[in-house]
Design an enzyme around this catalytic site. Structure first.
Site, short mmCIF file in Angstrom:
data_model
loop_
_atom_site.label_atom_id
_atom_site.label_comp_id
_atom_site.label_asym_id
_atom_site.label_seq_id
_atom_site.Cartn_x
_atom_site.Cartn_y
_atom_site.Cartn_z
CG HIS A 84 -2.05 0.95 1.15
ND1 HIS A 84 -3.29 0.56 0.68
CD2 HIS A 84 -2.18 2.25 1.47
CE1 HIS A 84 -4.11 1.59 0.71
NE2 HIS A 84 -3.46 2.64 1.19
CG ASP A 163 -10.73 4.27 5.39
OD1 ASP A 163 -10.15 5.10 6.10
OD2 ASP A 163 -10.47 4.10 4.19
NE ARG A 170 -8.38 11.38 7.73
CZ ARG A 170 -7.58 10.44 7.20
NH1 ARG A 170 -8.06 9.27 6.86
NH2 ARG A 170 -6.31 10.68 7.04
N1 URA Z 1 -4.29 6.51 2.07
C1 URA Z 1 -5.30 5.95 2.80
O1 URA Z 1 -5.80 4.88 2.47
N2 URA Z 1 -5.73 6.62 3.89
C2 URA Z 1 -5.21 7.80 4.29
O2 URA Z 1 -5.65 8.33 5.30
C3 URA Z 1 -4.18 8.37 3.52
C4 URA Z 1 -3.73 7.70 2.40
#
Ligand code: URA
Length: 432
Positions: A84, A163, A170
């Protein structure tokens, strides 16, 4: 029953919250029980006050508990590796890493995101391929990893739904670049997605969320702690994002560059990052080899064509046309010429990212359509020598006006000088 206003107040005043309080707040938000305005106020309190390690663990656990989880290792009967990136400009690494890892005999099943702000997303890039299906059911995903050794899909909505909502909030409340929030966001998805071992590419610099090496290291250490707690092995590469990665920025352009790289003809910085990431992934896999042997096998897979074969098998399996000619091409190409001779002293990643966004390669609003053909190719990178009137970059645009506006922005991203800057390698440090 928690009162969100009370938690916001206590976090605003710098108190540490209990795990069950954070869990109720996050699950309440994921299930529509807590409104956006209260969650936004809470995120801003976190932004200023930070979260302790205990709170960061609790936030991550609550986010995982908001949805389903997959045990990819159990489904495949093998140890599974994943990667990632924290996000940058020109970052097409997963598209090149996946086929090389698969060609080396290690299964690679990955869920990726879409672009955010000036940073591009792997899923948007893959959608430049005609026919490519980014949505597979969990059964199709697991089956493809078993049969083909490789699948790359969009983040499933039932995995860490908290998320998805938190990230969107965010993004529009200036609360993205906080170490605990980024670490919980990334690690909740990786843990819920079932990886046993994870290589994290933590971008540092002008085009990244973490601007300094110290901040990058703090993020890496937090993610390693979260992984260790969940019994996952984690290695973090801290990598340079002061200039775009490779030369291409824009969806189809980046796919062409990823393909060139797995054919052995990629730009040096991007090639190095791909080979280094694969070496770490193979060393964490069940092959029982170290990183040096991993690197040797990665180079071999590129040299003998097996990485390209893996790419073609993967794209076909997911419904796409793997031919390079199938990718869209922008109608207008404009060159940006150097105003003087000398050396490229710097090439601002964020400026290039924003110029590509304005061309249509990314979204300004969530509902915007992406133009997969447009983008920028940075022919000259930091440290390169340039003659006056030599092309610095190429703009691939939908129309002439968009092309000349982008050309001005790209010219402003280049700083030329008499001396070359000190060379800097793409991998700045490895942690974990
Ligand atoms: N990538 C993600 O998946 N989440 C974040 O908060 C920042 C970058």
């Amino acid at each position: 029953m928690i009162r969100p206003a009370e938690l916001i107040e206590r976090k605003r005043d710098g108190e540490e919250l209990a795990a069950d309080e954070l869990r109720e707040l996050v699950l309440g938000y994921a299930r529509d029980g807590v409104p956006d305005y209260q969650m936004a106020a809470f995120l801003m309190a976190v932004y200023f006050r930070g979260l302790s390690s205990r709170e960061t663990f609790a936030l991550t656990d609550a986010m995982i508990a908001s949805g389903e989880t997959i045990d990819l290792g159990a489904a495949l009967g093998r140890k599974c590796v994943d990667k990632h990136s924290t996000g940058g400009v020109g970052d097409k690494t997963s598209i090149a890493v996946g086929p090389v890892v698969a060609a080396c005999g290690v299964p690679f099943g990955k869920m990726s995101g879409r672009g955010l702000g000036h940073t591009g997303g792997t899923i948007d890039k893959l959608e430049a391929i005609p026919g490519y299906r980014v949505e597979l059911t969990t059964e199709e995903f697991v089956e493809q990893v078993r049969e083909i050794g490789l699948a790359l899909i969009g983040q499933r909505a039932d995995l860490v739904p908290a998320d998805k909502r938190l990230y969107a909030l965010r993004d529009v409340t200036a609360t993205v670049d906080n170490v605990s929030l980024i670490a919980a966001s990334i690690m909740s998805k990786k843990i819920a997605g079932g990886a046993d071992a994870i290589v994290l590419d933590v971008k540092v610099g002008d085009g990244a969320f973490m601007k300094t090496l110290d901040d990058g290291r703090a993020l890496a250490e937090t993610m390693i702690e979260l992984g260790t707690r969940a019994e996952r092995e984690v290695v973090c590469l801290l990598t340079d994002m002061d200039q775009p990665l490779g030369r291409a920025v824009g969806n189809a352009l980046e796919l062409r560059e990823a393909l060139a790289t797995i054919r052995g003809a990629g730009p040096p910085d991007f090639t190095e990052l791909v080979l280094s990431s694969v070496a770490h992934l193979l060393a964490l896999s069940d092959l029982g080899i170290d990183e040096a042997e991993g690197r040797r096998r990665a180079e071999q897979a590129v040299a003998d064509g097996s990485a390209v074969e893996a790419y073609e098998r993967w794209i076909r399996a997911q419904g796409g046309d793997p031919a390079e000619d199938a990718l869209p091409v922008a109608p207008v190409k404009t060159e940006v010429l150097a105003e003087r001779g000398g050396f490229v002293r710097s090439l601002g990643a964020i400026r290039i990212g924003v110029a590509a966004l304005h061309l249509g390669a990314g979204r300004r609003a969530k509902e915007d359509e992406i133009d997969h053909a447009v983008g920028i190719v940075c022919l000259k990178k930091r440290g390169d020598a340039v003659e006056a009137a030599e092309p610095l970059a190429e703009i691939h645009a939908r129309g002439k006006t968009a092309g000349s506006e982008a050309a001005e922005q790209v010219a402003a991203a280049y700083e030329l000088g008499d001396e070359p800057p000190r060379p800097r390698s793409i991998v700045l440090d490895v942690v974990g």
